[in-house]
Motif scaffolding. Structure first.
Motif, PDB file in Angstrom:
ATOM      1  N   GLN A  62      -2.399  -4.945   1.605  1.00  0.00           N
ATOM      2  CA  GLN A  62      -1.233  -4.099   1.415  1.00  0.00           C
ATOM      3  C   GLN A  62      -1.547  -2.631   1.690  1.00  0.00           C
ATOM      4  O   GLN A  62      -0.751  -1.908   2.285  1.00  0.00           O
ATOM      5  CB  GLN A  62      -0.699  -4.271  -0.014  1.00  0.00           C
ATOM      6  CG  GLN A  62      -0.114  -5.639  -0.305  1.00  0.00           C
ATOM      7  CD  GLN A  62       1.158  -5.912   0.476  1.00  0.00           C
ATOM      8  OE1 GLN A  62       1.852  -4.994   0.901  1.00  0.00           O
ATOM      9  NE2 GLN A  62       1.465  -7.186   0.694  1.00  0.00           N
ATOM     10  N   LEU A  63      -2.747  -2.184   1.256  1.00  0.00           N
ATOM     11  CA  LEU A  63      -3.141  -0.798   1.507  1.00  0.00           C
ATOM     12  C   LEU A  63      -3.300  -0.543   2.997  1.00  0.00           C
ATOM     13  O   LEU A  63      -2.935   0.529   3.503  1.00  0.00           O
ATOM     14  CB  LEU A  63      -4.443  -0.485   0.772  1.00  0.00           C
ATOM     15  CG  LEU A  63      -4.345  -0.386  -0.753  1.00  0.00           C
ATOM     16  CD1 LEU A  63      -5.733  -0.317  -1.373  1.00  0.00           C
ATOM     17  CD2 LEU A  63      -3.529   0.853  -1.149  1.00  0.00           C
ATOM     18  N   MET A  64      -3.848  -1.507   3.721  1.00  0.00           N
ATOM     19  CA  MET A  64      -4.004  -1.321   5.160  1.00  0.00           C
ATOM     20  C   MET A  64      -2.651  -1.233   5.846  1.00  0.00           C
ATOM     21  O   MET A  64      -2.447  -0.396   6.731  1.00  0.00           O
ATOM     22  CB  MET A  64      -4.819  -2.465   5.755  1.00  0.00           C
ATOM     23  CG  MET A  64      -5.048  -2.285   7.245  1.00  0.00           C
ATOM     24  SD  MET A  64      -5.699  -3.718   8.065  1.00  0.00           S
ATOM     25  CE  MET A  64      -5.737  -3.101   9.755  1.00  0.00           C
ATOM     26  N   GLU A  65      -1.712  -2.094   5.450  1.00  0.00           N
ATOM     27  CA  GLU A  65      -0.385  -2.042   6.069  1.00  0.00           C
ATOM     28  C   GLU A  65       0.288  -0.709   5.813  1.00  0.00           C
ATOM     29  O   GLU A  65       1.012  -0.183   6.668  1.00  0.00           O
ATOM     30  CB  GLU A  65       0.480  -3.181   5.536  1.00  0.00           C
ATOM     31  CG  GLU A  65       1.860  -3.238   6.171  1.00  0.00           C
ATOM     32  CD  GLU A  65       2.742  -4.318   5.581  1.00  0.00           C
ATOM     33  OE1 GLU A  65       3.582  -3.985   4.711  1.00  0.00           O
ATOM     34  OE2 GLU A  65       2.570  -5.486   5.981  1.00  0.00           O
ATOM     35  N   ALA A  66       0.039  -0.118   4.638  1.00  0.00           N
ATOM     36  CA  ALA A  66       0.624   1.181   4.305  1.00  0.00           C
ATOM     37  C   ALA A  66      -0.074   2.332   5.007  1.00  0.00           C
ATOM     38  O   ALA A  66       0.357   3.484   4.862  1.00  0.00           O
ATOM     39  CB  ALA A  66       0.588   1.391   2.794  1.00  0.00           C
ATOM     40  N   GLY A  67      -1.169   2.064   5.752  1.00  0.00           N
ATOM     41  CA  GLY A  67      -1.874   3.109   6.466  1.00  0.00           C
ATOM     42  C   GLY A  67      -2.965   3.796   5.673  1.00  0.00           C
ATOM     43  O   GLY A  67      -3.558   4.761   6.164  1.00  0.00           O
ATOM     44  N   ARG A  68      -3.273   3.314   4.475  1.00  0.00           N
ATOM     45  CA  ARG A  68      -4.326   3.918   3.629  1.00  0.00           C
ATOM     46  C   ARG A  68      -5.612   3.132   3.833  1.00  0.00           C
ATOM     47  O   ARG A  68      -6.032   2.351   2.986  1.00  0.00           O
ATOM     48  CB  ARG A  68      -3.855   3.903   2.182  1.00  0.00           C
ATOM     49  CG  ARG A  68      -2.591   4.720   1.966  1.00  0.00           C
ATOM     50  CD  ARG A  68      -1.762   4.245   0.786  1.00  0.00           C
ATOM     51  NE  ARG A  68      -2.484   4.348  -0.486  1.00  0.00           N
ATOM     52  CZ  ARG A  68      -2.005   3.964  -1.654  1.00  0.00           C
ATOM     53  NH1 ARG A  68      -0.767   3.441  -1.705  1.00  0.00           N
ATOM     54  NH2 ARG A  68      -2.715   4.077  -2.756  1.00  0.00           N
ATOM     55  N   TRP A  69      -6.250   3.339   4.972  1.00  0.00           N
ATOM     56  CA  TRP A  69      -7.376   2.503   5.376  1.00  0.00           C
ATOM     57  C   TRP A  69      -8.632   2.777   4.553  1.00  0.00           C
ATOM     58  O   TRP A  69      -9.420   1.861   4.319  1.00  0.00           O
ATOM     59  CB  TRP A  69      -7.644   2.693   6.865  1.00  0.00           C
ATOM     60  CG  TRP A  69      -6.635   1.978   7.708  1.00  0.00           C
ATOM     61  CD1 TRP A  69      -5.435   1.477   7.293  1.00  0.00           C
ATOM     62  CD2 TRP A  69      -6.732   1.689   9.101  1.00  0.00           C
ATOM     63  NE1 TRP A  69      -4.770   0.889   8.349  1.00  0.00           N
ATOM     64  CE2 TRP A  69      -5.545   1.001   9.464  1.00  0.00           C
ATOM     65  CE3 TRP A  69      -7.684   1.942  10.073  1.00  0.00           C
ATOM     66  CZ2 TRP A  69      -5.313   0.574  10.771  1.00  0.00           C
ATOM     67  CZ3 TRP A  69      -7.447   1.521  11.368  1.00  0.00           C
ATOM     68  CH2 TRP A  69      -6.270   0.835  11.718  1.00  0.00           C
ATOM     69  N   ASP A  70      -8.860   4.006   4.151  1.00  0.00           N
ATOM     70  CA  ASP A  70     -10.049   4.296   3.341  1.00  0.00           C
ATOM     71  C   ASP A  70      -9.974   3.566   2.000  1.00  0.00           C
ATOM     72  O   ASP A  70     -10.953   2.957   1.540  1.00  0.00           O
ATOM     73  CB  ASP A  70     -10.167   5.805   3.113  1.00  0.00           C
ATOM     74  CG  ASP A  70     -10.481   6.555   4.409  1.00  0.00           C
ATOM     75  OD1 ASP A  70     -11.037   5.905   5.329  1.00  0.00           O
ATOM     76  OD2 ASP A  70     -10.169   7.748   4.492  1.00  0.00           O
TER      77      ASP A  70
END
Length: 815
Positions: free
Chosen positions: A675-683
């Protein structure tokens, strides 16, 4: 094509020069040549220096045809032995050449017509050999019109002569009248008449001059018009002769296929021979002192299809002993109508969707990450131990990728309505191909599921089916999938993946069998997936290819569809990503031929008759199929707008991660790093991914210790624990209890180092051993498949009931 970019061709008076790429053969491909267009002739040389002494070839544009193939390619052919396949360096340059060639051709035709007109006059009546009745009627009509015009011109010429004659007589009379002495009033009248006669003479002379000019033009152009008319008539005669010859050849081929005669070797395959005949792309003069090569099929087709007469249903055997087969029966004739023109769509029976699905996700961040920056820090380590960040992933799991196979579920809906098993097999084969259409741009790696992770795709009220996936094994990684539809079909599969890293590319080989069962007919189909290859792993732009062969087998009837996915080849003249197949019954008789590409569409053709040909190249036996006109089975849905910034997700893939109430706590939608990756928060996603991996390791170690204690007698467990504790106390460097626990665990980890591999620590889809722990899947059970004999996981039920009751107490805490 490694040559430098060709300069823009330059005109010089009536001459046009420049560099073009000319096709030579399949070994050398396109070669750079210097072309000169002058006086209606196109000549080419290897270099500009050769212009003074060696011309490699010349073609006369007056009788040539110029055809455009694509953005940069064009073909010049004179209809005989000369055909030039040319390529410009850009579309603009190609258009300049086309313009220059068309102008030169028009000028050459004009000059040739003028040269013909300067000779003797055309015959009054054209020859009529080979001319049809229609041509004779048309020619008679034109000749009549010409005769009428000629008579009018003769009348005009006669009037011209009369006006000149009478005008001269009037002028003489008036001159004589002026010499007579009369009274004053009479002289005034005569002077007025003289002035008017003078005006009449001037006007008559102007009209006479205009008539003379018209007569000269009519006489001059009548010959040219007749020449043009005869030229058109000759072209029509040639076309009629060509059509008659083609009709004879078609009749000859048809009789050969019916078994009346055997075609000569030179005519057995016109589609292939035409490429190696005098009109082939390569020219012998182009090779000079170098070795001479000829065009050849890099990977010849296993069968050839030719159009058939739908009214022809006869079967037999030919004189040479070739077996001739026809797949015609009353049932299949009915199926032909339903297969090609079934307007009924599953959507027509569906209710309106209960919810509006999302059509967009956050755009992919532009984070640059080089694989080498990761690999260089892992030199000397085991490849399966290298942690992979989410930068190489796409924000869905492997379970969701399996669920994407159902994007074209309507193919199975249509298959469930088929009365014929071979017809049904066509739709099942198209469904197997459609599952690869989403991979053409999808170079991202899906998240490897955690053990016990699930994913449900509930489209019961929208599309009539439900799907459930579960990660059932960690060593080796394996996922089980089960889908059932209200339209009467069930799909199940258990897939694990093996991979081979070859430096420049990575080959991914799915292991496991896919089963599809239809309730109404009890037909049971099974097949395996082909190899997926990811190219340019280290350097360059990633691209994906599918290659291999699939056998879709109907275990109840023995029907079979053999599909071949052609690997990409630079030397192949076929379209990229090509798929071909043949549907046969248990006796080996062909019923349908399938063709298309795995990224666009599939078509089928009903086989009317098949001929077993002689061995071709490399000893392969080709079969010639006479088929009806091809009809479309499946076509890929267009990608949503802006897909290039959304991981090239399809419309279905965009909805897979959409939050949904009532799903299990182990569902992939609830996975935090995804979910974090989909939101663009890759770190944050990378940190969360590392936490989940460590949690999975801890759970596994605890499960293994429990299994070891359950299998070991109590006195041995106590003795082993006491010895381990004494060893830890003697080590002065370890003083606190947490380190003692780690020391005990370290022994267990060391003994299992060869088996320990975390799903997201490994490269994509790499099997990592055969160790099996005591984990039991929650929604699937292991059984022996009665059809294939494999040990597989099948759905044991209970998931949808638990969802209806909202009771998920049995689910493990994996997040």
């Amino acid at each position: 094509m490694s040559e430098p970019k060709s300069p823009t061709p330059t005109p010089a008076g009536d001459t046009y020069k420049g560099w073009l790429f000319k096709w030579t053969n399949y070994i050398k491909g396109y070669q750079r040549r210097w072309f000169v267009l002058s006086n209606g002739l196109l000549s080419y040389y290897r270099t500009q220096a050769e212009m003074g002494h060696t011309c490699r070839g010349t073609i006369n544009l007056a009788t040539a045809n110029i055809a455009v193939e694509d953005s940069c390619n064009f073909v010049i052919s004179n209809g005989g032995a000369q055909t030039y396949h040319l390529k410009a360096s850009s579309e603009v340059e190609r258009q300049r050449w086309i313009t220059a060639l068309e102008l030169a051709k028009a000028k050459a035709v004009h000059n040739q017509a003028e040269s013909d007109d300067s000779g003797d006059e055309c015959p009054t009546s054209p020859p009529t050999s080979g001319q049809g009745g229609g041509a004779r009627n048309s020619n008679s009509e034109v000749q009549s019109t010409l005769r009428t015009l000629g008579s009018k011109v003769e009348d005009l010429s006669t009037c011209n002569d009369l006006i000149a004659k009478h005008g001269s007589a009037l002028q003489r009379s008036l001159s004589e009248l002026e010499g007579v002495r009369l009274g004053g009033d009479t002289e005034g009248k005569i002077r007025q008449v003289t002035e008017r006669a003078t005006l009449f003479r001037i006007t008559s002379n102007a009209m006479i001059n205009a008539c003379r000019d018209f007569l000269a033009l009519a006489q001059a152009h009548s010959k040219r018009w007749q020449k043009a008319l005869y030229s058109e008539r000759d072209q029509r005669i040639r076309l009629e002769e060509t059509l008659e010859q083609l009709a004879k050849q078609h009749n000859h081929l048809e009789r050969a296929f019916r078994g009346a005669t055997v075609l000569p070797a030179s005519q057995s395959n016109p589609a292939l021979d035409s490429k190696s005949s005098g009109s082939a792309k390569g020219d012998a003069s182009d090779e000079d002192d170098e070795n001479e090569f000829f065009d050849a099929m890099e990977d010849p087709a296993e069968f050839i299809t030719v159009p058939a007469d739908p009214k022809y249903h006869r079967s037999g055997s030919n004189a040479s002993g070739f077996s001739t087969e026809t797949g015609m029966d009353d049932q299949s004739l009915c199926d032909e109508q339903s297969l090609g023109s079934n307007p009924e769509s599953p959507q027509s029976l569906e209710v309106e969707p209960v919810r509006k699905r999302r059509t967009k996700i956050p755009d992919k961040p532009n984070y640059s990450l080089n694989l080498w920056s990761i690999m260089k820090n892992c030199i000397g380590k085991e490849l399966s131990k290298i942690p992979m960040p989410v930068n190489f992933n796409e924000p869905i799991s492997m379970l969701q990728r399996l669920s994407e196979d159902l994007e074209y579920y309507e193919l199975l809906d249509k298959a469930s309505k088929c009365q014929s098993s071979t017809e049904q097999l066509c739709y099942v084969a198209a469904f197997t191909v459609s599952s690869y259409s989403t991979t053409v741009h999808r170079t991202g790696k899906p998240f490897n599921p955690l053990l016990g992770e699930t994913y449900e795709l509930d489209r019961l009220r929208e599309s009539g089916y439900r799907s459930l996936c579960e990660q059932v094994s960690h060593h080796p990684p394996a996922a089980a999938h089960h889908a059932i539809s209200e339209r009467g079909w069930t799909l199940r599969q258990e897939i694990s993946l093996a991979s081979k890293f070859r430096g420049k590319y990575l080959s991914i080989m799915p292991l496991g069998t896919i089963h599809c069962i239809f309730e109404k007919s009890n037909n049971h189909y099974s097949w395996k997936k082909v190899t997926t290859t990811v190219h340019n792993i280290i350097v360059g732009k990633l691209w994906i290819d599918q290659s291999g062969e699939i056998d879709v087998v109907n275990h109840r009837t023995g029907d079979r569809c053999h599909l071949k996915f052609a690997p990409y080849s630079y030397f192949s003249r076929d379209v990229a990503r090509k798929v071909t197949g043949v549907v046969t019954d248990k006796d080996g008789k062909a019923h349908y031929v399938l063709s298309g590409t795995w990224d666009e569409k599939m078509e089928f053709s009903r086989v009317m008759q098949s001929n077993r040909g002689e061995n071709g190249t490399e000893g392969r036996q080709k079969t010639v199929y006479q088929t009806l006109k091809a009809k479309e089975l499946w076509r890929k849905n267009p990608l949503p707008e802006g897909a290039e910034t959304m991981y090239y997700f399809s419309s279905l893939a965009l909805t897979l991660n959409e939050p949904e109430e009532g799903v299990a706590p182990t569902d992939s939608r609830r996975r935090p790093d995804q979910q974090l990756m989909e939101a663009g928060r890759w770190d944050e996603a990378n940190a969360e991914k590392q936490r989940l991996e460590e949690k999975q390791r801890s759970v596994r170690r605890e499960r293994e210790r429990e299994a070891q204690r359950a299998a070991t007698p109590p006195e041995e467990v106590a003795e082993g624990a006491e010895e381990a504790e004494e060893a830890v106390i003697e080590d002065s460097s370890i003083t606190d209890s947490p380190l003692k626990t780690d020391a005990v665990e370290m022994c267990t980890e060391a003994s299992q180092a060869s088996d320990e591999t975390d799903p997201d620590d490994s490269p994509p889809h790499t099997p990592t051993g055969s160790h099996q722990d005591n984990y039991q899947a929650l929604w699937f059970k292991r059984v022996v498949d009665q059809v294939t004999g494999e040990s597989v996981h099948v759905y044991k039920g209970g998931y949808w009931e638990a969802k209806d009751h909202g009771n998920w107490d049995m689910c493990p805490d994996i997040y």
